[in-house]
Write a protein that holds these residues in place. Sequence first.
Motif, PDB file in Angstrom:
ATOM      1  N   LEU A  18       0.792  -1.075  -0.058  1.00  0.00           N
ATOM      2  CA  LEU A  18       0.184  -0.022  -0.159  1.00  0.00           C
ATOM      3  C   LEU A  18       0.915   1.422  -0.113  1.00  0.00           C
ATOM      4  CD1 LEU A  18      -2.999  -1.070   2.225  1.00  0.00           C
ATOM      5  CD2 LEU A  18      -3.013  -0.911  -0.108  1.00  0.00           C
ATOM      6  N   ASP A  19       2.082   0.975   0.607  1.00  0.00           N
ATOM      7  CA  ASP A  19       2.967   2.167   0.321  1.00  0.00           C
ATOM      8  C   ASP A  19       3.562   2.594  -0.978  1.00  0.00           C
ATOM      9  OD1 ASP A  19       2.450   2.777   3.061  1.00  0.00           O
ATOM     10  OD2 ASP A  19       4.259   1.651   3.848  1.00  0.00           O
ATOM     11  N   PHE A  21       2.317   3.177  -3.677  1.00  0.00           N
ATOM     12  CA  PHE A  21       1.489   4.048  -4.522  1.00  0.00           C
ATOM     13  C   PHE A  21       2.118   5.479  -4.352  1.00  0.00           C
ATOM     14  CE2 PHE A  21      -1.424   0.670  -3.969  1.00  0.00           C
ATOM     15  CZ  PHE A  21      -2.060   0.286  -5.012  1.00  0.00           C
ATOM     16  N   SER A  22       2.441   5.906  -3.110  1.00  0.00           N
ATOM     17  CA  SER A  22       2.922   6.980  -2.929  1.00  0.00           C
ATOM     18  C   SER A  22       4.460   7.224  -3.191  1.00  0.00           C
ATOM     19  CB  SER A  22       2.614   7.756  -1.576  1.00  0.00           C
ATOM     20  OG  SER A  22       3.505   6.464  -0.728  1.00  0.00           O
ATOM     21  N   HIS A  40      -5.633  -6.948  -0.103  1.00  0.00           N
ATOM     22  CA  HIS A  40      -6.046  -5.521  -0.006  1.00  0.00           C
ATOM     23  C   HIS A  40      -7.337  -5.177  -0.343  1.00  0.00           C
ATOM     24  CE1 HIS A  40      -1.977  -4.889   1.545  1.00  0.00           C
ATOM     25  NE2 HIS A  40      -1.555  -5.654   0.565  1.00  0.00           N
ATOM     26  N   ARG A  47      -8.250   4.387  -1.702  1.00  0.00           N
ATOM     27  CA  ARG A  47      -7.801   5.634  -0.917  1.00  0.00           C
ATOM     28  C   ARG A  47      -6.372   5.998  -1.325  1.00  0.00           C
ATOM     29  NH1 ARG A  47     -10.471   2.965   3.060  1.00  0.00           N
ATOM     30  NH2 ARG A  47      -8.797   2.033   4.119  1.00  0.00           N
ATOM     31  N   ARG A  48      -5.461   5.063  -1.676  1.00  0.00           N
ATOM     32  CA  ARG A  48      -4.065   5.049  -1.905  1.00  0.00           C
ATOM     33  C   ARG A  48      -3.956   5.866  -3.437  1.00  0.00           C
ATOM     34  NH1 ARG A  48      -0.189   3.771   2.097  1.00  0.00           N
ATOM     35  NH2 ARG A  48      -1.649   3.134   3.807  1.00  0.00           N
ATOM     36  N   SER A  51      -5.310   9.410  -3.065  1.00  0.00           N
ATOM     37  CA  SER A  51      -4.167  10.311  -2.465  1.00  0.00           C
ATOM     38  C   SER A  51      -3.057  10.461  -3.439  1.00  0.00           C
ATOM     39  CB  SER A  51      -3.888   9.313  -1.117  1.00  0.00           C
ATOM     40  OG  SER A  51      -2.703  10.054  -0.609  1.00  0.00           O
ATOM     41  N   ALA A  52      -2.614   9.481  -4.115  1.00  0.00           N
ATOM     42  CA  ALA A  52      -1.451   9.607  -4.815  1.00  0.00           C
ATOM     43  C   ALA A  52      -1.768  10.388  -6.298  1.00  0.00           C
ATOM     44  CB  ALA A  52      -0.714   8.650  -4.960  1.00  0.00           C
TER      45      ALA A  52
END
Length: 133
Positions: A18-19, A21-22, A40, A47-48, A51-52
Amino acid sequence: MLQFAANLSTMFTEWDFLDRFSVAADQGFQAVEFQFAGTHAPDAIGRRLESARQTLVLFNAPAGDLDAGERGFAALADRATDFRASIAQAMIFAEHVGAKAVHVMAGIADPADPGAQRTFRDSLRFALDRLDG
């Protein structure tokens, strides 16, 4: 102009999924893809992506038990029920996260099976009818 998507299944693997994406966004990627969503939830991935500020361009439909050697069901006549279920799951996921494409996996068919190609074509038509649009 070429546009590239980061494959989050194979890139940035030193980060939790999940990290990634950013991390991909920090590297300039506006689009991502991955093989399987795994454990997931679509909400978490959505959301990811939001956010990205990324687009999910591709993911694989569920392919069965990868550890047991399964690689999809689309060409396997005796797995039609599993294939339809995988497309139903993929459709829900794709709608939820706004995915642009779904990779339908054929499975490992017996090369001597004359019906495998017909089954594969029929399965692709089924998937197209369900997923198009």
